[in-house]
Design a protein around this motif. Structure first.
Motif, short mmCIF file in Angstrom:
data_model
loop_
_atom_site.label_atom_id
_atom_site.label_comp_id
_atom_site.label_asym_id
_atom_site.label_seq_id
_atom_site.Cartn_x
_atom_site.Cartn_y
_atom_site.Cartn_z
N ARG A 1 -14.12 -22.83 15.04
CA ARG A 1 -14.30 -23.77 16.15
C ARG A 1 -13.31 -23.47 17.27
O ARG A 1 -13.68 -23.43 18.45
CB ARG A 1 -14.09 -25.21 15.68
N ARG A 2 -12.08 -23.25 16.90
CA ARG A 2 -11.05 -22.98 17.91
C ARG A 2 -11.30 -21.65 18.62
O ARG A 2 -11.13 -21.54 19.82
CB ARG A 2 -9.68 -23.02 17.27
N ILE A 3 -11.71 -20.66 17.86
CA ILE A 3 -12.05 -19.37 18.47
C ILE A 3 -13.23 -19.55 19.43
O ILE A 3 -13.24 -19.04 20.55
CB ILE A 3 -12.38 -18.31 17.40
N GLY A 4 -14.23 -20.30 19.01
CA GLY A 4 -15.39 -20.56 19.85
C GLY A 4 -15.02 -21.26 21.14
O GLY A 4 -15.57 -20.96 22.20
N GLN A 5 -14.07 -22.18 21.09
CA GLN A 5 -13.64 -22.89 22.29
C GLN A 5 -13.00 -21.92 23.29
O GLN A 5 -13.19 -22.05 24.49
CB GLN A 5 -12.66 -24.00 21.91
N ARG B 1 -26.83 -13.92 21.06
CA ARG B 1 -26.86 -13.80 19.59
C ARG B 1 -25.43 -13.76 19.11
O ARG B 1 -24.62 -12.96 19.60
CB ARG B 1 -27.58 -12.53 19.17
N VAL B 2 -25.09 -14.62 18.16
CA VAL B 2 -23.77 -14.63 17.54
C VAL B 2 -23.99 -14.25 16.09
O VAL B 2 -24.70 -14.95 15.36
CB VAL B 2 -23.10 -16.02 17.65
N GLU B 3 -23.42 -13.13 15.68
CA GLU B 3 -23.70 -12.64 14.32
C GLU B 3 -22.50 -11.90 13.73
O GLU B 3 -21.59 -11.50 14.44
CB GLU B 3 -24.92 -11.73 14.34
N LEU B 4 -22.56 -11.76 12.43
CA LEU B 4 -21.54 -11.00 11.71
C LEU B 4 -21.83 -9.51 11.83
O LEU B 4 -23.00 -9.11 11.88
CB LEU B 4 -21.51 -11.39 10.23
N THR B 5 -20.80 -8.73 11.86
CA THR B 5 -20.98 -7.29 11.92
C THR B 5 -21.65 -6.78 10.66
O THR B 5 -21.47 -7.33 9.58
CB THR B 5 -19.64 -6.57 12.12
N ARG B 6 -22.41 -5.73 10.81
CA ARG B 6 -23.01 -5.06 9.66
C ARG B 6 -22.24 -3.79 9.33
O ARG B 6 -22.59 -3.06 8.43
CB ARG B 6 -24.47 -4.73 9.95
N LEU B 7 -21.18 -3.53 10.10
CA LEU B 7 -20.43 -2.29 9.93
C LEU B 7 -19.24 -2.42 8.98
O LEU B 7 -18.61 -1.42 8.68
CB LEU B 7 -19.93 -1.79 11.29
N GLY C 1 -18.43 -22.41 12.52
CA GLY C 1 -17.40 -23.04 13.34
C GLY C 1 -17.37 -22.47 14.75
O GLY C 1 -17.24 -23.21 15.73
N LEU C 2 -17.51 -21.15 14.86
CA LEU C 2 -17.50 -20.51 16.16
C LEU C 2 -18.63 -21.06 17.03
O LEU C 2 -18.42 -21.38 18.21
CB LEU C 2 -17.63 -19.00 16.00
N ARG C 3 -19.79 -21.19 16.47
CA ARG C 3 -20.93 -21.73 17.22
C ARG C 3 -20.67 -23.19 17.62
O ARG C 3 -21.02 -23.61 18.72
CB ARG C 3 -22.20 -21.63 16.40
N GLU C 4 -20.06 -23.96 16.71
CA GLU C 4 -19.76 -25.37 17.00
C GLU C 4 -18.77 -25.50 18.16
O GLU C 4 -18.82 -26.47 18.92
CB GLU C 4 -19.19 -26.06 15.76
N GLY C 5 -17.86 -24.56 18.29
CA GLY C 5 -16.90 -24.60 19.38
C GLY C 5 -17.43 -23.98 20.66
O GLY C 5 -17.10 -24.40 21.76
N LEU C 6 -18.28 -22.97 20.52
CA LEU C 6 -18.76 -22.20 21.66
C LEU C 6 -19.84 -22.92 22.47
O LEU C 6 -19.72 -23.09 23.69
CB LEU C 6 -19.32 -20.86 21.16
#
Length: 104
Positions: free
Chosen positions: A18-22, A68-74, A50-55
């Motif tokens: 959340r904090r990162i998203g803010q 699109r907000v997603e986790l890396t596949r790498l 949480g990131l989406r909730e803050g962003l």
């Protein structure tokens, strides 16, 4: 670790997200990226939630409409691959190549 410890850890990771998203909300409004890829040791569904909730509440709708907000596949290679793409894009960009060919 107990199940309660796992739940507490997930809650803390979600709060970190959340904090990162803010913080990232301002960057998203200015840069307007098409994708935001999350990587690192804490990258997880809890962090992404949480990131989406803050962003999203702090971002302009136009900036996040197609984001699109997603986790890396790498996995662990994410930073190296991203850096390689960045360097390649800058070094081989038409303007950079033209500047080198013109001697400037």
């Amino acid at each position: 670790m107990s199940a309660g410890g796992d739940a507490r850890a997930a809650a803390l990771v979600r709060e970190a997200g959340r904090r990162i998203g803010q913080v990232v909300a301002t960057l998203v409004c200015v840069v307007n990226p098409g994708v935001l890829v999350v990587a690192g040791d804490l990258a997880s569904a809890a962090l992404l939630t949480g990131l989406r909730e803050g962003l999203y509440p702090l971002s302009l709708p136009r900036a996040t409409r197609h984001l699109r907000v997603e986790l890396t596949r790498l996995g662990e290679r994410a930073a190296v691959v991203g850096l390689a793409h960045l360097v390649t894009d800058r070094v081989l960009a038409p303007a950079a190549v033209n500047a080198r060919l013109a001697g400037g």
